[in-house]
Design a protein around this motif. Structure first.
Motif, mmCIF file in Angstrom:
data_model
loop_
_atom_site.group_PDB
_atom_site.id
_atom_site.type_symbol
_atom_site.label_atom_id
_atom_site.label_comp_id
_atom_site.label_asym_id
_atom_site.label_seq_id
_atom_site.Cartn_x
_atom_site.Cartn_y
_atom_site.Cartn_z
ATOM 1 N N SER A 242 0.930 -1.078 -0.119
ATOM 2 C CA SER A 242 -0.135 -0.075 0.225
ATOM 3 C C SER A 242 0.808 1.128 -0.115
ATOM 4 O O SER A 242 0.529 2.109 0.679
ATOM 5 N N HIS A 243 1.693 1.281 -0.829
ATOM 6 C CA HIS A 243 2.620 2.511 -1.042
ATOM 7 C C HIS A 243 2.675 3.272 -2.325
ATOM 8 O O HIS A 243 1.805 2.598 -3.200
ATOM 9 N N ALA A 244 2.511 4.469 -2.278
ATOM 10 C CA ALA A 244 2.833 5.294 -3.558
ATOM 11 C C ALA A 244 3.787 5.018 -4.474
ATOM 12 O O ALA A 244 4.864 4.309 -4.089
ATOM 13 N N ASP B 181 -1.293 6.700 -6.691
ATOM 14 C CA ASP B 181 -1.454 5.997 -5.609
ATOM 15 C C ASP B 181 -2.227 4.556 -6.043
ATOM 16 O O ASP B 181 -3.278 4.499 -6.651
ATOM 17 N N ALA C 76 -4.739 3.342 -10.914
ATOM 18 C CA ALA C 76 -4.324 4.226 -9.896
ATOM 19 C C ALA C 76 -4.801 5.590 -9.964
ATOM 20 O O ALA C 76 -5.419 6.094 -10.977
ATOM 21 N N TRP C 77 -4.855 6.063 -8.556
ATOM 22 C CA TRP C 77 -5.236 7.636 -8.545
ATOM 23 C C TRP C 77 -3.875 8.564 -9.044
ATOM 24 O O TRP C 77 -2.805 8.409 -8.232
ATOM 25 N N ARG D 194 -2.077 11.764 -8.817
ATOM 26 C CA ARG D 194 -2.063 12.946 -8.232
ATOM 27 C C ARG D 194 -2.032 14.248 -9.071
ATOM 28 O O ARG D 194 -2.505 15.308 -8.566
ATOM 29 N N GLN E 255 2.868 6.343 2.422
ATOM 30 C CA GLN E 255 1.573 5.317 2.100
ATOM 31 C C GLN E 255 0.711 5.853 0.967
ATOM 32 O O GLN E 255 0.749 7.078 0.453
ATOM 33 N N ALA E 256 0.049 4.915 0.189
ATOM 34 C CA ALA E 256 -0.877 5.508 -0.903
ATOM 35 C C ALA E 256 -2.111 5.880 -0.115
ATOM 36 O O ALA E 256 -2.512 5.281 0.876
ATOM 37 N N ARG E 257 -2.716 7.001 -0.837
ATOM 38 C CA ARG E 257 -3.900 7.592 -0.245
ATOM 39 C C ARG E 257 -4.760 7.940 -1.402
ATOM 40 O O ARG E 257 -5.271 9.020 -1.377
ATOM 41 N N PRO E 258 -5.177 6.822 -2.110
ATOM 42 C CA PRO E 258 -6.281 7.155 -3.118
ATOM 43 C C PRO E 258 -7.670 7.571 -2.359
ATOM 44 O O PRO E 258 -7.942 6.990 -1.348
#
Length: 333
Positions: free
Chosen positions: A166-168, A187, A202-203, A205, A227-230
């Motif tokens: 769960s990493h960017a 993300d 993916a999201w 940015r 951390q990924a934050r979609p």
């Protein structure tokens, strides 16, 4: 009904060696691993308790000590090992595994290749060894023919690792539509398969939206410590893929799908409208060009019938007529 019974029979026959290998396991844990509900598992155990060797006396039946807290086999009636795959089953499984491995990022290739090696060994180690010896003796044989599997592309491995942790990700990506290379932080959400190509959904940015990144166009991928934050909306299961957005500007096809071809709904972006008495399904699907849609439908033969629009129906009739005419010309030769 017979298909369901055969599936249950196979599960029952494999449960004995499974519980021998996992003595004392709880019903809840076993149900998760076996892919059934706890109630179904307990029903299976009660059924299994009444099975055994011919004679079917107390000393011949499979004996179990079981409750929802603990399950143990006290007499196996000789069923000590899992069933072996038939040659047809082994071949089908190998073909499926190889197809998955060839799709970048779908699975860990090391694990899949290990599974293939075990299946090949069980299905016929001698034949595999002979094939390898013959290939090694031919200096012009390719690495694939010699059984040497090429390593996974580092960018693909990095993408899968970022998903698992769960990493960017920082990507260097080639956009075919703009013929340009860009760098962006994304993300990861999931890996998807579209038309035999693997994509990272993916999201983005930079674009502030969900995007698809085709694996073979990712030049570099670096897993970040953050951390990924979609956004929650992007993570929703019903979030539409960019390629499959229901654009009202695109033409809409209305299709009737035969009962033995309804699996197509799991592979194409279709909306089910109705279930007919004969098991066929009526559905709609957006498409960009008549040419592509006609080729797709023709590939299913009688499995899909086009009901609308008239232009697509006419295109199919024209193509089918041309194919029949070509076939008739061949017969006349």
């Amino acid at each position: 009904m017979s298909a369901r019974l055969s599936v249950r029979l196979a599960r029952l026959l494999n449960m004995v060696p499974y519980f021998i290998a996992n003595p004392g396991i709880s019903a809840a844990e076993a149900a998760v691993e076996l892919g059934v509900t706890t109630k179904q598992l307990m029903d299976d155990l009660n059924q299994l308790w009444m099975c055994g060797l011919p004679g079917y006396g107390p000393g011949d039946l499979i004996d179990l000590s079981f409750s929802e807290e603990s399950i143990e086999v006290t007499f196996s009636a000789g069923i000590d090992r899992p069933l072996r795959l038939t040659s047809t089953e082994a071949t089908a499984l190998l073909v499926a595994l190889r197809s998955i491995v060839e799709m970048p990022g779908m699975v860990d290739p090391t694990a899949a290749q290990g599974a293939m090696a075990k299946i090949e060994s069980a299905a016929g180690a001698a034949a595999v060894a002979r094939h390898s010896d013959d290939a090694d003796s031919d200096p012009e044989s390719t690495s694939e023919e010699r059984g040497v599997r090429l390593p996974e592309h580092p960018a693909v491995a990095t993408v899968r690792s970022a998903l698992n942790h769960s990493h960017a990700l920082r990507l260097v990506y080639y956009s075919a539509s703009r013929d340009a290379i860009s760098e962006r932080v994304v993300d990861p959400i999931r890996i998807v398969l579209v038309d035999n190509h693997s994509y990272l959904q993916a999201w983005c940015r930079h674009a502030e939206g969900v995007r698809l990144f085709r694996f073979d166009r990712i030049d570099e991928a670096n897993e970040l410590d953050e951390q990924a934050r979609p956004p929650a909306a992007a993570m929703a299961e019903q979030s539409a893929l960019e390629l499959f957005s229901d654009d009202p500007a695109l033409p809409l096809a209305r299709l009737q799908i035969a009962s033995d071809s309804v699996w197509v709904l799991d592979h194409y972006p279709m909306n089910q409208l109705a279930l007919n008495d004969d098991g066929s399904i009526e559905a709609t699907m957006r498409f960009a060009t008549l040419d592509w849609m006609a080729r797709m439908v023709l590939g299913f033969g009688s499995g899909i019938t086009v009901l609308d629009p008239p232009a697509l129906v006419a295109s199919l009739r024209e193509r089918a007529g041309a194919a029949l005419a070509a076939y008739g010309d061949l017969e006349a030769v």
